[in-house]
Design a protein around this motif. Sequence first.
Motif, PDB file in Angstrom:
ATOM      1  N   LYS A  69       0.803  -1.220   0.000  1.00 38.52           N
ATOM      2  CA  LYS A  69       0.000   0.000   0.000  1.00 38.52           C
ATOM      3  C   LYS A  69       0.844   1.281   0.000  1.00 38.52           C
ATOM      4  O   LYS A  69       0.517   2.222  -0.719  1.00 38.52           O
ATOM      5  CB  LYS A  69      -0.982   0.005   1.171  1.00 38.52           C
ATOM      6  N   PRO A  70       1.963   1.334   0.760  1.00 38.78           N
ATOM      7  CA  PRO A  70       2.771   2.564   0.718  1.00 38.78           C
ATOM      8  C   PRO A  70       3.321   2.884  -0.675  1.00 38.78           C
ATOM      9  O   PRO A  70       3.651   4.023  -0.975  1.00 38.78           O
ATOM     10  CB  PRO A  70       3.921   2.285   1.691  1.00 38.78           C
ATOM     11  N   PHE A  71       3.420   1.873  -1.530  1.00 35.80           N
ATOM     12  CA  PHE A  71       3.964   2.061  -2.874  1.00 35.80           C
ATOM     13  C   PHE A  71       2.895   2.329  -3.931  1.00 35.80           C
ATOM     14  O   PHE A  71       3.225   2.468  -5.106  1.00 35.80           O
ATOM     15  CB  PHE A  71       4.761   0.822  -3.308  1.00 35.80           C
ATOM     16  N   LEU A  72       1.652   2.366  -3.538  1.00 35.55           N
ATOM     17  CA  LEU A  72       0.574   2.493  -4.517  1.00 35.55           C
ATOM     18  C   LEU A  72       0.754   3.655  -5.488  1.00 35.55           C
ATOM     19  O   LEU A  72       0.666   3.449  -6.703  1.00 35.55           O
ATOM     20  CB  LEU A  72      -0.791   2.564  -3.818  1.00 35.55           C
ATOM     21  N   PRO A  73       1.051   4.881  -5.025  1.00 35.15           N
ATOM     22  CA  PRO A  73       1.225   5.979  -6.002  1.00 35.15           C
ATOM     23  C   PRO A  73       2.365   5.724  -6.991  1.00 35.15           C
ATOM     24  O   PRO A  73       2.207   5.955  -8.193  1.00 35.15           O
ATOM     25  CB  PRO A  73       1.528   7.202  -5.133  1.00 35.15           C
ATOM     26  N   GLN A  74       3.490   5.213  -6.487  1.00 37.02           N
ATOM     27  CA  GLN A  74       4.626   4.955  -7.373  1.00 37.02           C
ATOM     28  C   GLN A  74       4.328   3.808  -8.333  1.00 37.02           C
ATOM     29  O   GLN A  74       4.724   3.851  -9.501  1.00 37.02           O
ATOM     30  CB  GLN A  74       5.887   4.611  -6.559  1.00 37.02           C
ATOM     31  N   LEU A  75       3.636   2.784  -7.839  1.00 34.71           N
ATOM     32  CA  LEU A  75       3.264   1.664  -8.716  1.00 34.71           C
ATOM     33  C   LEU A  75       2.339   2.135  -9.827  1.00 34.71           C
ATOM     34  O   LEU A  75       2.521   1.776 -10.992  1.00 34.71           O
ATOM     35  CB  LEU A  75       2.608   0.543  -7.912  1.00 34.71           C
ATOM     36  N   GLN A  76       1.342   2.943  -9.465  1.00 33.74           N
ATOM     37  CA  GLN A  76       0.415   3.452 -10.483  1.00 33.74           C
ATOM     38  C   GLN A  76       1.154   4.269 -11.532  1.00 33.74           C
ATOM     39  O   GLN A  76       0.930   4.091 -12.730  1.00 33.74           O
ATOM     40  CB  GLN A  76      -0.685   4.302  -9.831  1.00 33.74           C
ATOM     41  N   THR A  77       2.025   5.149 -11.085  1.00 36.15           N
ATOM     42  CA  THR A  77       2.789   5.974 -12.021  1.00 36.15           C
ATOM     43  C   THR A  77       3.658   5.112 -12.926  1.00 36.15           C
ATOM     44  O   THR A  77       3.695   5.315 -14.144  1.00 36.15           O
ATOM     45  CB  THR A  77       3.663   6.988 -11.248  1.00 36.15           C
ATOM     46  N   SER A  78       4.340   4.138 -12.338  1.00 38.32           N
ATOM     47  CA  SER A  78       5.230   3.264 -13.119  1.00 38.32           C
ATOM     48  C   SER A  78       4.452   2.476 -14.161  1.00 38.32           C
ATOM     49  O   SER A  78       4.860   2.389 -15.330  1.00 38.32           O
ATOM     50  CB  SER A  78       5.971   2.301 -12.191  1.00 38.32           C
ATOM     51  N   PHE A  79       3.327   1.885 -13.750  1.00 35.74           N
ATOM     52  CA  PHE A  79       2.538   1.098 -14.688  1.00 35.74           C
ATOM     53  C   PHE A  79       1.921   1.987 -15.777  1.00 35.74           C
ATOM     54  O   PHE A  79       1.866   1.588 -16.937  1.00 35.74           O
ATOM     55  CB  PHE A  79       1.454   0.293 -13.958  1.00 35.74           C
ATOM     56  N   MET A  80       1.499   3.187 -15.413  1.00 40.62           N
ATOM     57  CA  MET A  80       0.930   4.102 -16.418  1.00 40.62           C
ATOM     58  C   MET A  80       1.992   4.494 -17.457  1.00 40.62           C
ATOM     59  O   MET A  80       1.705   4.531 -18.648  1.00 40.62           O
ATOM     60  CB  MET A  80       0.354   5.357 -15.750  1.00 40.62           C
ATOM     61  N   LYS A  81       3.200   4.779 -17.014  1.00 43.54           N
ATOM     62  CA  LYS A  81       4.281   5.115 -17.956  1.00 43.54           C
ATOM     63  C   LYS A  81       4.558   3.941 -18.890  1.00 43.54           C
ATOM     64  O   LYS A  81       4.782   4.127 -20.081  1.00 43.54           O
ATOM     65  CB  LYS A  81       5.551   5.505 -17.200  1.00 43.54           C
ATOM     66  N   CYS A  82       4.534   2.749 -18.331  1.00 43.63           N
ATOM     67  CA  CYS A  82       4.815   1.564 -19.144  1.00 43.63           C
ATOM     68  C   CYS A  82       3.702   1.280 -20.150  1.00 43.63           C
ATOM     69  O   CYS A  82       3.947   0.655 -21.188  1.00 43.63           O
ATOM     70  CB  CYS A  82       5.057   0.352 -18.250  1.00 43.63           C
ATOM     71  N   LEU A  83       2.496   1.742 -19.864  1.00 37.54           N
ATOM     72  CA  LEU A  83       1.392   1.576 -20.823  1.00 37.54           C
ATOM     73  C   LEU A  83       1.646   2.356 -22.104  1.00 37.54           C
ATOM     74  O   LEU A  83       1.048   2.065 -23.139  1.00 37.54           O
ATOM     75  CB  LEU A  83       0.061   2.023 -20.208  1.00 37.54           C
ATOM     76  N   HIS A  84       2.545   3.338 -22.032  1.00 42.01           N
ATOM     77  CA  HIS A  84       2.867   4.166 -23.201  1.00 42.01           C
ATOM     78  C   HIS A  84       4.210   3.784 -23.817  1.00 42.01           C
ATOM     79  O   HIS A  84       4.697   4.484 -24.706  1.00 42.01           O
ATOM     80  CB  HIS A  84       2.867   5.646 -22.812  1.00 42.01           C
ATOM     81  N   ASP A  85       4.794   2.696 -23.362  1.00 39.60           N
ATOM     82  CA  ASP A  85       6.094   2.258 -23.888  1.00 39.60           C
ATOM     83  C   ASP A  85       5.939   1.837 -25.347  1.00 39.60           C
ATOM     84  O   ASP A  85       4.881   1.371 -25.769  1.00 39.60           O
ATOM     85  CB  ASP A  85       6.623   1.083 -23.052  1.00 39.60           C
ATOM     86  N   SER A  86       6.999   1.990 -26.108  1.00 40.47           N
ATOM     87  CA  SER A  86       6.936   1.632 -27.528  1.00 40.47           C
ATOM     88  C   SER A  86       6.913   0.116 -27.749  1.00 40.47           C
ATOM     89  O   SER A  86       6.449  -0.348 -28.792  1.00 40.47           O
ATOM     90  CB  SER A  86       8.114   2.244 -28.286  1.00 40.47           C
ATOM     91  N   ALA A  87       7.379  -0.651 -26.759  1.00 47.92           N
ATOM     92  CA  ALA A  87       7.408  -2.116 -26.901  1.00 47.92           C
ATOM     93  C   ALA A  87       6.072  -2.726 -26.462  1.00 47.92           C
ATOM     94  O   ALA A  87       5.617  -2.484 -25.348  1.00 47.92           O
ATOM     95  CB  ALA A  87       8.550  -2.699 -26.088  1.00 47.92           C
ATOM     96  N   LYS A  88       5.477  -3.494 -27.334  1.00 51.71           N
ATOM     97  CA  LYS A  88       4.178  -4.106 -27.032  1.00 51.71           C
ATOM     98  C   LYS A  88       4.227  -4.996 -25.790  1.00 51.71           C
ATOM     99  O   LYS A  88       3.308  -4.989 -24.985  1.00 51.71           O
ATOM    100  CB  LYS A  88       3.681  -4.916 -28.243  1.00 51.71           C
ATOM    101  N   THR A  89       5.294  -5.760 -25.630  1.00 47.13           N
ATOM    102  CA  THR A  89       5.411  -6.648 -24.469  1.00 47.13           C
ATOM    103  C   THR A  89       5.355  -5.864 -23.163  1.00 47.13           C
ATOM    104  O   THR A  89       4.721  -6.285 -22.205  1.00 47.13           O
ATOM    105  CB  THR A  89       6.715  -7.476 -24.543  1.00 47.13           C
ATOM    106  N   VAL A  90       6.009  -4.707 -23.131  1.00 49.61           N
ATOM    107  CA  VAL A  90       5.993  -3.859 -21.938  1.00 49.61           C
ATOM    108  C   VAL A  90       4.569  -3.360 -21.694  1.00 49.61           C
ATOM    109  O   VAL A  90       4.078  -3.400 -20.562  1.00 49.61           O
ATOM    110  CB  VAL A  90       6.989  -2.686 -22.063  1.00 49.61           C
ATOM    111  N   ARG A  91       3.912  -2.892 -22.742  1.00 47.02           N
ATOM    112  CA  ARG A  91       2.531  -2.392 -22.588  1.00 47.02           C
ATOM    113  C   ARG A  91       1.590  -3.482 -22.090  1.00 47.02           C
ATOM    114  O   ARG A  91       0.768  -3.251 -21.204  1.00 47.02           O
ATOM    115  CB  ARG A  91       2.020  -1.829 -23.926  1.00 47.02           C
TER     116      ARG A  91
END
Length: 94
Positions: A69-91
């Motif tokens: 739970k303490p990492f929730l904001p950082q996890l959300q940010t990290s996963f959101m950034k990865c959703l925009h990655d150019s590599a399909k596997t990362v997305r």
Amino acid sequence: GGSAEVREAAAAGLGELVEVTGTDSLKPFVIQITGPLIRIIGDKFAWQVKAAILATLAVMIRKGGIALKPFLPQLQTSFMKCLHDSAKTVRVRA
């Protein structure tokens, strides 16, 4: 340091270790493992490394549960950034 292949293997190996570790045994180390993974997912690594880190984070989320739970904001940010990655596997893993 290390090559992308070594970093990918290290992240995948950590994920496998977390996968086979019992939840009660893992709990004391959830924060120690997750914090560095979140920090390095934002670095400029090859897509294979990011994909391996995301897979490991997914295992940590599944097994770490409320301890993350303490990492929730950082996890959300990290996963959101990865959703925009150019590599399909990362997305897909995000």
